[in-house]
Design a protein around this motif. Structure first.
Motif, PDB file in Angstrom:
ATOM      1  N   ASP A  67     -17.236 -18.313   9.472  1.00  0.00           N
ATOM      2  CA  ASP A  67     -15.809 -18.374   9.180  1.00  0.00           C
ATOM      3  C   ASP A  67     -15.470 -19.516   8.232  1.00  0.00           C
ATOM      4  N   LYS A  76      -7.420 -14.323  -2.364  1.00  0.00           N
ATOM      5  CA  LYS A  76      -6.301 -13.586  -2.948  1.00  0.00           C
ATOM      6  C   LYS A  76      -5.274 -14.600  -3.413  1.00  0.00           C
ATOM      7  N   THR A  88      -0.162 -19.511  -3.988  1.00  0.00           N
ATOM      8  CA  THR A  88      -0.925 -19.626  -2.749  1.00  0.00           C
ATOM      9  C   THR A  88      -2.266 -18.931  -2.881  1.00  0.00           C
ATOM     10  N   THR A 133      -5.218 -17.497  -0.551  1.00  0.00           N
ATOM     11  CA  THR A 133      -5.445 -17.081   0.831  1.00  0.00           C
ATOM     12  C   THR A 133      -6.829 -16.473   0.944  1.00  0.00           C
ATOM     13  N   THR A 134      -7.614 -16.969   1.907  1.00  0.00           N
ATOM     14  CA  THR A 134      -8.941 -16.392   2.125  1.00  0.00           C
ATOM     15  C   THR A 134      -8.822 -15.121   2.944  1.00  0.00           C
ATOM     16  N   GLU A 135      -9.740 -14.203   2.703  1.00  0.00           N
ATOM     17  CA  GLU A 135      -9.790 -12.992   3.519  1.00  0.00           C
ATOM     18  C   GLU A 135     -10.315 -13.293   4.921  1.00  0.00           C
ATOM     19  N   ASP A 136     -11.131 -14.320   5.015  1.00  0.00           N
ATOM     20  CA  ASP A 136     -11.746 -14.694   6.281  1.00  0.00           C
ATOM     21  C   ASP A 136     -10.876 -15.751   6.968  1.00  0.00           C
ATOM     22  N   GLU A 137     -10.306 -15.386   8.143  1.00  0.00           N
ATOM     23  CA  GLU A 137      -9.529 -16.318   8.970  1.00  0.00           C
ATOM     24  C   GLU A 137      -8.171 -16.682   8.368  1.00  0.00           C
ATOM     25  N   ASN A 138      -7.841 -16.109   7.214  1.00  0.00           N
ATOM     26  CA  ASN A 138      -6.489 -16.276   6.673  1.00  0.00           C
ATOM     27  C   ASN A 138      -6.120 -17.736   6.415  1.00  0.00           C
ATOM     28  N   LYS A 139      -7.066 -18.517   5.967  1.00  0.00           N
ATOM     29  CA  LYS A 139      -6.775 -19.904   5.593  1.00  0.00           C
ATOM     30  C   LYS A 139      -6.070 -19.921   4.244  1.00  0.00           C
ATOM     31  N   THR A 140      -5.154 -20.869   4.069  1.00  0.00           N
ATOM     32  CA  THR A 140      -4.374 -20.909   2.830  1.00  0.00           C
ATOM     33  C   THR A 140      -4.298 -22.322   2.280  1.00  0.00           C
TER      34      THR A 140
END
Length: 861
Positions: free
Chosen positions: A387, A423, A451, A453-460
């Motif tokens: 993650d 993204k 912003t 945003t990672t696809e994994d765990e939605n970290k921003t």
């Protein structure tokens, strides 16, 4: 004489002895054999041969056309039986013992043959065919097919032999126990005793093929945790040997196979192995994919994009995707895992003219779609997720000028994170856009947040972007806008409240420049935000530019709509509910005839397309070409303040003094030529007032009927009845819409036009007393609820608002719980909108306050 007789006797004895010995030798040494002859193309019947010798020809391209086969020295009752597969005939009937099989004189080739022994349990018959384009095949025996069937290939030569069986006495395997993980394979091998045993064929079986399967060659495949016994049994003598197999839980993985052009189904490979081909230009036509050692409930699902077919439905767990037998290429594929949150599936395609693409994962497309390129090879692997713990950007803020670019760079920890896809998004693409790589482009003045945003765990992680300008006057307008926003907006406001404050400021503080109608000698400033924010004089383009600038600075995505047919500009906003709305600040600022008085309306605030287009006659072709976002959500306040109505599909309005319907595409349809007011839609018909009479017309403009005459004014429709004011006697009446238009009931008499309906009751100021009356519209019971002497009484939400001299009060809908809102309203109190009270004082200064009288704000500066 005597001597001659003795010699004769000796000679005869010798001859008899040799004859006896010779006969006994033949009886002991002559073994069972086979003789056979062939009829050969261009040769005819050849001489018979025996016991493994060649009959026919090889290397001359001549067909064998017929055969005769017979046993030599066979025991009583024994037979040799045979049949041939003949060109254009197929399999002939079985024949035996020297009878001809095949044909002679017809020029037909033998293509295959089968031979077997009858009543000879201790022997086998073995035979070998030389076949066109193949050569000598392997020996086969006892009824098996030699040659080919269905390939139109000739048998050119043949060898046959009879072999005495040597029985298997015992079998030994290379191991007696085996321990494997699920998904692993192992190869068992057998040793026969004696080593020259005639029949070394084995039957391999597993006691539990769901745990460990075994194929015809002794290859073990471990499938799931458990134990099984794999047994090898000889066909001759039924001797057996066994191996105890223990299967331990295996590693999670994936197994997959491909059906390839000119090859067919390939063997399954696992965990990143390649299926298909690369470098051979062969298309992959179908796939089968399945998980190994997956947890309960887990699945792997996949679908393929196939030539001439497109995307097929999703399949899972070993079911075929694609096609086989149709010669169609797979062009793209998508794979994803179900009920496996801790894992990701990654896959890589080798594509025609492209080569190996980058690895993709979890439902993303591999291959190409719409380019007509074949997938030639594929690799798949299951990876345990690592993650993302954090994402950081190379800066926290960025200041740009319109047209500038900036490159943002993201760093992900840990560096071993499985999914590093990012993204990029912009909170306001009207101000700044960002592409897939983090490149920011400044579009117009304002503020935006970019912003990652990672696809994994939605970290921003985010960057604040401020876009300025190099244009001097626009920079001055920008400075003024920031100053104004700091005074009219506070952080606790909702997005709509901020937008409304900006709208109200522009409308209250800008005078429309009417000189544009009479002269071309006007400053260009009136078309800019500078005209509104510095000079306070502008036309619609200036209103729209100022509204756009201020909203974008306040974090409200805003753009300008321009329609050249209407010769007008207004705005479209995107609010935090995800919907778009149209705003026309110009038309909310009507131009008075003396060009000095200012007014403040909200009719054109946050409307849907069909509400705005009810009187904004657009050029539809231009509108569609500009591709403005759809504003689909109606503003309910619009129908409270306007004379219009809706049936959810269209707005019914008075356009150019005609009753008209308008849909969300701006399509207008004239229903009648009546100049309509108090428009109401009900049950498939439109009711309205025109020329002081009331009418009904169908929504298609047919069946216009006059339902009321007199001096009709201000009509409401509620629960199947019309409530209207007749100015002839100032009576409020109820007309039931039962089709007769005769069912009229008097409600009461009033002295003004301010009656209203709220929550199932009608409220009016009675002519005969100084009270506000409440009439229950179900029972028509009339109740005095409140003493009022002022003209201005209205209802909003669940309250009644009324004036008494300079004081404004609020009560509940029963006239109770009176609350003093303000005691300083010296002029008329105008309206309530979006939960604010608006009024104008004696100096024509506009104010706004909350519904409870708090937070009084002066709107004009």
């Amino acid at each position: 004489m005597k001597r001659k007789n003795v010699v004769l006797i000796i000679v005869l004895s010798f001859i008899f002895t040799m004859f006896y010995l010779s006969n006994n030798f033949k009886a002991d040494t002559n073994e069972v054999g086979v003789s056979y002859e062939a009829h050969v193309q261009n040769v005819g019947w050849q001489a018979p041969v025996q016991d493994g010798a060649e009959v026919g020809t090889d290397g001359r391209g001549l067909r064998v056309e017929a055969l005769k086969i017979k046993l030599n020295n066979a025991p009583n009752g024994a037979q040799i039986s045979y049949r041939t597969h003949v060109q254009n005939i197929g399999w002939q009937a079985w024949t035996q013992d020297g009878i001809e099989a095949g044909t002679d004189g017809q020029g037909l080739r033998i293509e295959a043959l089968e031979i077997k022994l009858i009543n000879m349990p201790d022997y086998i018959v073995q035979y070998q065919a030389h076949v066109q384009n193949i050569g000598w095949q392997a020996w086969v025996q006892d009824g098996a097919e030699a040659g080919t069937n269905g390939q139109s290939l000739r048998v050119e030569a043949l060898k046959i032999r009879i072999v005495k069986k040597t029985s298997v006495q015992s079998i030994t395997l290379n191991k007696t126990s085996d321990e494997l993980k699920a998904g692993q394979v192992d190869q068992l091998s057998a040793v026969f005793n004696p080593v020259d045993a005639t029949n070394k064929n084995l039957n391999w079986t597993s006691s539990d093929s769901t745990v460990a399967a075994v194929d015809a060659n002794g290859k073990i495949t471990a499938l799931k945790q458990g134990t099984a016994t794999v047994t090898a049994a000889s066909i001759d003598g039924n001797k057996t040997a066994s191996c105890a197999v223990t299967v331990d839980p295996g590693d999670l993985g994936v197994s997959y196979s491909a059906h390839v052009q000119n090859i067919g189904w390939q063997d399954f490979v696992q965990n990143g192995g390649e299926v298909g081909t690369d470098g051979q230009s062969l298309r992959v036509e179908a796939l089968k994919i399945k998980l190994l050692n997956a947890p309960a409930g887990a699945q792997i699902t996949y679908r393929t994009h196939v030539q001439n077919v497109g995307w097929q439905p999703w399949v899972s767990d070993g079911v075929e995707a694609g096609t086989d037998g149709r010669g169609l290429r797979i062009e793209a594929l998508e794979i994803k895992l179900v009920n496996m949150p801790d894992y990701t599936v990654q896959y890589q395609a080798h594509v025609q003219n492209v080569g190996w693409q980058a690895w993709t994962q979890d439902g993303a497309e591999a291959g190409t779609n719409g380019k007509g390129l074949r997938v030639e090879a594929l690799r798949i692997r299951i990876v345990k997720k690592v993650d993302v713990q954090s994402i950081t950007l190379n800066k926290a803020s960025s200041s740009l000028k319109v047209g500038d670019t900036d490159n943002l760079v993201a760093s992900i920890l840990p560096t071993s994170a499985t999914n590093k896809n990012i993204k990029w998004t912009s909170s306001n693409e009207y101000v700044a856009t960002v592409d897939y790589s983090g490149k920011v482009t400044a579009i117009s003045v304002g503020n935006a947040v970019i912003t990652a945003t990672t696809e994994d765990e939605n970290k921003t992680a985010a960057v604040s972007v401020s876009v300025g300008t190099n244009n001097l006057k626009e920079a001055q307008a920008l400075q003024s806008a920031n100053t104004i926003l700091s005074s009219i907006i506070n952080p606790n406001m909702t997005q709509v409240q901020k937008e409304l404050a900006i709208h109200d400021y522009i409308v209250a503080n800008t005078q429309y420049e009417t000189a544009v109608f009479t002269t071309n000698n006007v400053s260009y400033d009136i078309y800019t935000a500078y005209g509104v924010l510095i000079n306070r004089r502008a036309v619609c383009q200036g209103y729209a530019e100022a509204f756009k600038m201020m909203c974008n600075l306040a974090g409200i995505p805003t753009d300008i709509i321009t329609d050249y047919a209407l010769d007008h500009a207004w705005n479209i906003v995107k609010l935090d509910d995800g919907n778009y709305y149209q705003v026309d600040a110009t038309w909310d600022d009507p131009v008075a005839q003396n060009n000095t008085s200012l007014d403040l309306n909200h009719k054109y605030f946050n409307l849907s397309d069909k509400q705005m287009l009810a009187d904004h006659t657009i050029d539809k072709a231009e509108w569609e070409a500009d591709n403005y976002p759809k504003a689909n959500v109606d503003n309910s306040e619009f129908y409270r303040t306007a004379d219009d109505s809706t049936d959810s599909n269209v707005v019914y309005t008075n356009y150019n003094n005609k009753l008209t319907s308008v849909d969300s595409n701006g399509t207008m349809k004239t229903l009648t030529t009546d100049d309509a007011t108090s428009i109401n839609y009900y049950n498939g018909a439109v009711y309205y007032i025109s020329g002081r009479s009331a009418y009904k017309v169908d929504t298609n403009g047919q069946n216009r009927v006059q339902i009321l005459s007199g001096n009709i004014y201000k009509m409401y429709l509620y629960n199947g009845a019309i409530y209207y004011l007749d100015l002839n006697n100032w009576s409020i009446n109820k007309l039931v819409l039962d089709g007769s238009y005769q069912n009229n009931t008097l409600i009461g008499y009033t002295w003004n036009t301010n009656y209203f309906i709220n929550s199932g009751s009608l409220y009016y100021e009675a002519y005969s007393d100084d009270y506000l009356h409440k009439v229950d519209l179900n029972t028509l019971i009339d109740t005095k609820i409140l003493t009022v002497t002022d003209y201005y009484v209205t209802g909003y939400n669940n309250f009644i608002y009324y004036k008494d001299a300079t004081k404004l009060y609020r009560t509940d809908l029963n006239g109770s719980n009176s609350l003093l809102i303000s005691n300083s309203i010296t002029n008329k109190f105008i309206n309530i909108f979006e939960n604010y009270i608006y009024y104008e004082d004696s100096n024509s200064i506009w104010y706004k306050m909350n519904l409870d009288g708090s937070n009084l704000v002066k709107l004009m500066y």
